[in-house]
Structure formats: C-alpha cells, structure tokens
Design a protein around this motif. Sequence first.
Motif, PDB file in Angstrom:
ATOM      1  N   VAL A 119      30.099 -11.899 -21.424  1.00 50.77           N
ATOM      2  CA  VAL A 119      31.303 -12.238 -22.184  1.00 50.77           C
ATOM      3  C   VAL A 119      31.736 -10.970 -22.910  1.00 50.77           C
ATOM      4  O   VAL A 119      30.961 -10.406 -23.690  1.00 50.77           O
ATOM      5  CB  VAL A 119      31.035 -13.370 -23.201  1.00 50.77           C
ATOM      6  CG1 VAL A 119      32.311 -13.720 -23.957  1.00 50.77           C
ATOM      7  CG2 VAL A 119      30.479 -14.592 -22.502  1.00 50.77           C
ATOM      8  N   GLY A 120      32.932 -10.503 -22.627  1.00 53.76           N
ATOM      9  CA  GLY A 120      33.375  -9.235 -23.203  1.00 53.76           C
ATOM     10  C   GLY A 120      34.569  -9.383 -24.113  1.00 53.76           C
ATOM     11  O   GLY A 120      35.059 -10.488 -24.376  1.00 53.76           O
ATOM     12  N   THR A 121      35.048  -8.259 -24.593  1.00 51.06           N
ATOM     13  CA  THR A 121      36.269  -8.218 -25.377  1.00 51.06           C
ATOM     14  C   THR A 121      37.459  -8.183 -24.431  1.00 51.06           C
ATOM     15  O   THR A 121      37.297  -7.951 -23.228  1.00 51.06           O
ATOM     16  CB  THR A 121      36.271  -6.969 -26.276  1.00 51.06           C
ATOM     17  OG1 THR A 121      36.060  -5.810 -25.445  1.00 51.06           O
ATOM     18  CG2 THR A 121      35.166  -7.044 -27.310  1.00 51.06           C
ATOM     19  N   PRO A 122      38.686  -8.424 -24.916  1.00 49.90           N
ATOM     20  CA  PRO A 122      39.858  -8.376 -24.030  1.00 49.90           C
ATOM     21  C   PRO A 122      39.931  -7.064 -23.262  1.00 49.90           C
ATOM     22  O   PRO A 122      39.749  -5.987 -23.817  1.00 49.90           O
ATOM     23  CB  PRO A 122      41.032  -8.518 -25.013  1.00 49.90           C
ATOM     24  CG  PRO A 122      40.464  -9.295 -26.161  1.00 49.90           C
ATOM     25  CD  PRO A 122      39.046  -8.835 -26.289  1.00 49.90           C
ATOM     26  N   GLY A 177      46.082  -8.467 -23.766  1.00 48.53           N
ATOM     27  CA  GLY A 177      45.159  -9.533 -24.122  1.00 48.53           C
ATOM     28  C   GLY A 177      44.672  -9.419 -25.556  1.00 48.53           C
ATOM     29  O   GLY A 177      44.501 -10.421 -26.255  1.00 48.53           O
ATOM     30  N   PHE A 178      44.453  -8.172 -26.011  1.00 42.96           N
ATOM     31  CA  PHE A 178      44.007  -7.922 -27.381  1.00 42.96           C
ATOM     32  C   PHE A 178      45.074  -8.377 -28.372  1.00 42.96           C
ATOM     33  O   PHE A 178      44.788  -9.054 -29.365  1.00 42.96           O
ATOM     34  CB  PHE A 178      43.724  -6.428 -27.538  1.00 42.96           C
ATOM     35  CG  PHE A 178      42.939  -6.072 -28.770  1.00 42.96           C
ATOM     36  CD1 PHE A 178      41.632  -6.476 -28.929  1.00 42.96           C
ATOM     37  CD2 PHE A 178      43.517  -5.307 -29.772  1.00 42.96           C
ATOM     38  CE1 PHE A 178      40.905  -6.143 -30.059  1.00 42.96           C
ATOM     39  CE2 PHE A 178      42.809  -4.959 -30.901  1.00 42.96           C
ATOM     40  CZ  PHE A 178      41.496  -5.374 -31.046  1.00 42.96           C
ATOM     41  N   THR A 179      46.325  -8.006 -28.093  1.00 47.24           N
ATOM     42  CA  THR A 179      47.433  -8.416 -28.957  1.00 47.24           C
ATOM     43  C   THR A 179      47.684  -9.913 -28.842  1.00 47.24           C
ATOM     44  O   THR A 179      47.986 -10.577 -29.844  1.00 47.24           O
ATOM     45  CB  THR A 179      48.706  -7.637 -28.587  1.00 47.24           C
ATOM     46  OG1 THR A 179      48.444  -6.240 -28.595  1.00 47.24           O
ATOM     47  CG2 THR A 179      49.831  -7.937 -29.561  1.00 47.24           C
ATOM     48  N   THR A 238      43.427   0.761 -32.372  1.00 44.86           N
ATOM     49  CA  THR A 238      42.201  -0.038 -32.469  1.00 44.86           C
ATOM     50  C   THR A 238      41.643  -0.370 -31.096  1.00 44.86           C
ATOM     51  O   THR A 238      40.433  -0.292 -30.864  1.00 44.86           O
ATOM     52  CB  THR A 238      42.481  -1.333 -33.255  1.00 44.86           C
ATOM     53  OG1 THR A 238      43.009  -1.020 -34.537  1.00 44.86           O
ATOM     54  CG2 THR A 238      41.204  -2.153 -33.412  1.00 44.86           C
ATOM     55  N   PHE A 239      42.513  -0.733 -30.171  1.00 48.16           N
ATOM     56  CA  PHE A 239      42.065  -1.074 -28.820  1.00 48.16           C
ATOM     57  C   PHE A 239      41.461   0.135 -28.116  1.00 48.16           C
ATOM     58  O   PHE A 239      40.460   0.009 -27.408  1.00 48.16           O
ATOM     59  CB  PHE A 239      43.242  -1.613 -28.006  1.00 48.16           C
ATOM     60  CG  PHE A 239      42.866  -2.040 -26.619  1.00 48.16           C
ATOM     61  CD1 PHE A 239      42.225  -3.247 -26.397  1.00 48.16           C
ATOM     62  CD2 PHE A 239      43.137  -1.233 -25.532  1.00 48.16           C
ATOM     63  CE1 PHE A 239      41.873  -3.648 -25.114  1.00 48.16           C
ATOM     64  CE2 PHE A 239      42.781  -1.616 -24.249  1.00 48.16           C
ATOM     65  CZ  PHE A 239      42.148  -2.829 -24.044  1.00 48.16           C
ATOM     66  N   SER A 240      42.026   1.319 -28.340  1.00 48.99           N
ATOM     67  CA  SER A 240      41.534   2.513 -27.660  1.00 48.99           C
ATOM     68  C   SER A 240      40.234   3.036 -28.259  1.00 48.99           C
ATOM     69  O   SER A 240      39.435   3.651 -27.564  1.00 48.99           O
ATOM     70  CB  SER A 240      42.593   3.624 -27.711  1.00 48.99           C
ATOM     71  OG  SER A 240      42.855   4.003 -29.053  1.00 48.99           O
ATOM     72  N   ILE A 241      39.998   2.768 -29.562  1.00 40.47           N
ATOM     73  CA  ILE A 241      38.815   3.316 -30.234  1.00 40.47           C
ATOM     74  C   ILE A 241      37.628   2.361 -30.155  1.00 40.47           C
ATOM     75  O   ILE A 241      36.544   2.726 -29.706  1.00 40.47           O
ATOM     76  CB  ILE A 241      39.134   3.651 -31.706  1.00 40.47           C
ATOM     77  CG1 ILE A 241      40.151   4.799 -31.777  1.00 40.47           C
ATOM     78  CG2 ILE A 241      37.874   4.050 -32.469  1.00 40.47           C
ATOM     79  CD1 ILE A 241      40.566   5.152 -33.179  1.00 40.47           C
ATOM     80  N   VAL A 242      37.809   1.135 -30.613  1.00 41.99           N
ATOM     81  CA  VAL A 242      36.660   0.231 -30.741  1.00 41.99           C
ATOM     82  C   VAL A 242      36.789  -1.045 -29.925  1.00 41.99           C
ATOM     83  O   VAL A 242      35.792  -1.627 -29.518  1.00 41.99           O
ATOM     84  CB  VAL A 242      36.414  -0.133 -32.224  1.00 41.99           C
ATOM     85  CG1 VAL A 242      35.873   1.042 -32.976  1.00 41.99           C
ATOM     86  CG2 VAL A 242      37.683  -0.652 -32.883  1.00 41.99           C
ATOM     87  N   ARG A 243      38.005  -1.540 -29.701  1.00 40.66           N
ATOM     88  CA  ARG A 243      38.219  -2.779 -28.947  1.00 40.66           C
ATOM     89  C   ARG A 243      37.358  -3.902 -29.519  1.00 40.66           C
ATOM     90  O   ARG A 243      36.722  -4.675 -28.795  1.00 40.66           O
ATOM     91  CB  ARG A 243      37.914  -2.551 -27.472  1.00 40.66           C
ATOM     92  CG  ARG A 243      38.561  -3.567 -26.545  1.00 40.66           C
ATOM     93  CD  ARG A 243      38.287  -3.278 -25.082  1.00 40.66           C
ATOM     94  NE  ARG A 243      38.793  -1.985 -24.662  1.00 40.66           N
ATOM     95  CZ  ARG A 243      38.778  -1.543 -23.423  1.00 40.66           C
ATOM     96  NH1 ARG A 243      38.259  -2.296 -22.473  1.00 40.66           N
ATOM     97  NH2 ARG A 243      39.252  -0.343 -23.120  1.00 40.66           N
ATOM     98  N   SER A 244      37.340  -3.987 -30.848  1.00 43.45           N
ATOM     99  CA  SER A 244      36.449  -4.908 -31.537  1.00 43.45           C
ATOM    100  C   SER A 244      37.210  -6.141 -32.005  1.00 43.45           C
ATOM    101  O   SER A 244      38.143  -6.043 -32.809  1.00 43.45           O
ATOM    102  CB  SER A 244      35.794  -4.204 -32.737  1.00 43.45           C
ATOM    103  OG  SER A 244      35.110  -5.125 -33.551  1.00 43.45           O
ATOM    104  N   VAL A 245      36.805  -7.313 -31.503  1.00 47.05           N
ATOM    105  CA  VAL A 245      37.416  -8.563 -31.952  1.00 47.05           C
ATOM    106  C   VAL A 245      37.062  -8.866 -33.410  1.00 47.05           C
ATOM    107  O   VAL A 245      37.940  -9.289 -34.173  1.00 47.05           O
ATOM    108  CB  VAL A 245      37.003  -9.715 -31.024  1.00 47.05           C
ATOM    109  CG1 VAL A 245      37.506 -11.057 -31.554  1.00 47.05           C
ATOM    110  CG2 VAL A 245      37.552  -9.488 -29.620  1.00 47.05           C
TER     111      VAL A 245
END
Length: 466
Positions: free
Chosen positions: A260-263, A268-270, A312-319
């Motif tokens: 199970v991963g992050t977007p 998908g993140f947005t 944020t998505f490019s650095i950590v992609r953290s939900v």
Amino acid sequence: MHDVVEKEPEREQEKEAEDEVEAKVIEEPEEGLVVVPPSVPEHLREAFWAQKRAVLQALQDPPDVEGVDVGGRGKALAQLSELLAGSAVRDEGNSCLILGPKGSGKTRVIEEALRELKPRPIIVRLSGHAQINDRLAMKEIARQVSSQLGTSWGQDEDEEMINVETNDFAALPPPAHLPALISSLPSLPRPTIIVMDAFDLFTGHARQALLYCLLDTVQSIRVGEGHKGLAVIGVTSRLDTLTLLEKRVKSRFSHRTIRVGTPATLEGFTGLAKACLTVSPPATSKEWNKIWLASVQRFFESKNVVDWFAETFSIVRSVPLLRNALMSKVVMLKPEAPWLSDDLPRPESHFAQLRNLSYPTAVLLIAAAHRLTSGQAIFTFAALESDFKEYVRIVQSAPVQLAGGSVGMAFENLVEAQIFESTTAASSNFDKRYNKYRCAIEREEIRLAIDRTGQTNLKKWFSRSL
C-alpha cells in the motif's frame, strides 16, 4: 479650442458611466457565480461547525478518491479480501505482510477487508509496541479470544483465570504454553484472523518463538480435515522486515506481500486533499454547500497552494504531512475567518534534524550505515562503540574523547531525536549497552549530513558503506 473644452465634460461622464458598470459587476455577480462572504452569516453558523467537524474527521480517515486508486489501495483491498476469504470461508491457513509507509492506509485496507467477511471470524489484534514479549502476546490472544467466544480459553484449570475487566497481568502464562496455545487456534468454533501491527518489532522477541508457532500452525492446516481457518496478517512500514526473520521462521512464511503506497501522481495527491476538504456533512443546507465548495476551489486555485502541492509531492510525497498541514489550517477556522488560507507550512525531511552534527554523532551515523549495508539493520550501542573505536584507531587525528562520555552522549542524542529507534523494550535487568536499535533515516540523508560537516575523513569512511 472651444470644442476641446466641451469634450472634456463628456469624457468625464463616460468614465463615470464605466465605473458604475464595473461596480454593478462586482456587486451583482453573474447568474451561477457564488459569492464567498468575508464571514459566515448568522443563519449558516451551525452548518459551518458541522462542516469543520466533517473535514477534520475526513483528514483523520481520508475517503476514497473517485476514479483514482490512491496508493494502490483498491488492488491491495482485493488481494487481501481474497486471502482472508480463503481462511474465513474455505478454512485455509494463510499469511501475508501488508507493507507501506506510515499514513498510507494499511490499517484502513485491513478493516475494510475484515468488514466484508461473512460470517464474522474471531479477530485478534496485536501490536509490537504493546506486546513486547511472547508472554504478553499469549495473554492478549487468550483475552481477546475469550472475550469474543464468551467463555474462558487458553488457561489450565488450576491456573487463575485472566481478569478481562481489570486486565490483570499478575498471572501471565509461562512461555512453555506457547506452542499448545497457538496450535489450538484451528480447533476454535470459528476461523481466526490475527493482525500483528508493527510486525517488525515481533522479530526482536526471544528466538522469534511466537512468529514460529503462528506460521508453523498456519502451514500445518489442511482443508477438509475438520479444522477452522487461520490467517496471520503482519503490518509494517519497514522494507527490510523479511530479512529480520530467522531461517526457520522465514521457511514457514508464505512470502506474500501486499503493498500500500502513497499516491503515485500529483493529481492523485491533490485529489486526496480535495476529497477530504469537500466532504459533505449530513443534513446541511444547499446554500452552505455552494459557498464552501467555492471557497475550496479558490483555495486550490491559489498559486501558493499549487506550488506547495508540487513541492511536497516531489520531496516527500507524505500523506501524514499533507493531513497535518491541512488539519493545522482547518482547526483555526472560525465564523469570523471561515476560509482556508494559502500559507501552508513548507515540507521538510528528516535532514532538518541532522544539521550541525558533532564529530561523534557523525561517526555513529556512518557506523549505522555500514551495519545496514552489511545486512545488520539492528544494532546495539556496544556494536557502534566498537566501530567508533576502530575508526578512531585508524584516524589518529579524530577530535573525539573515548573515555569522556562524548560517544554515549552522542548516541543518547540520536535516540532522543528518534533517529535511532529502539526495537526492544527497556529492562532494568538488562545492560543498556546491548539494547537493540535501528536507524530511522535513509542512507542518502546520512550522506547529505556528512557532506555538510566538510570532513574529508568522514566522507571517505562513509563511501565504504556504499
């Protein structure tokens, strides 16, 4: 000349007419355009508070994004549901590992899969943070099974029964009872599902006896022999968990891993953030819904917000970071200032904790990196201290103190900063030098920290771990 003078009043009148038209456009919006007021009108205050509660709840348990499989959760749910159905419906023995970063939705996938099971199996939930040894795990298994069956289970007749109400730990079952306790799980009247959170911490138990007994029992179940099904589900965020298993335990594990991963995409993140912010509370007015959706749309159209999501998505992609950032803004909303501001906190990595490293701290981090490279993800202070002394012997000019306590202080600082995480429970009867730890940061972050020190010797020694 006279004509020019006469035309000036005409121009002034035309300008005034244009200003009146612009004022009407602002004051009277086009049909379908929603005006977001500066504060919440009195008759919509109740709807505002309901919206705030609904958004905060959604941020704690993010909803599904329509048309987007966030982090592969849909695929993971299908795989896990099929596996659990094998144990709960067909009485099979199954085991698997749910792997994914913190906040990716591992627990949610498990709970959704469990809700689909009919009839309801016995569900036992263990945690490596709470059940720090096999005796506590045995007691917890017996307590939860007894509670769901409505009768005592897992105790000898001449032993004192477990007090479920007070959770009394005075009478813990001896370790010798472990094989008999676990092997009797398939004889229960209903299938059993055991969910082991922080699965990697169970690998630190003595001889990994609990894991061995569970997986050995799972492997021994044969369909059609009158036994009920048993499934063991491990949950962890550590990629190297399987390498921590002993050979005899690993041979009994199915090696099925559900990820199970992050977007995977910025959209998908947005979209996950939009799904949380646009959740609709029950019994709210259409007027409020239109105003709130217009304010959220304005928030996502802000350049600062667009840049923040991309960064944020490019650095950590953290939900979790996404949820915490939005939650910090939502909790501050009030009727006088009810709309989200676009000054979101900038994303930072663990590297922010590694600035201005002392020399002993840097050497300990490099020693931990060397251990990880050699397959020893778990280490003790004594092991790192030995590596430290070896390094100082090689580099005679190292500005450190071996007898002055600087090494121990550096190690304690790393533990306090949660860069070194304990994998076992502390004990007063056990030498602290031999407590087991693991490094919580990646090798790349250590490399960046070492580069900042400017020490050539440290850089050369670190390069040996690559």
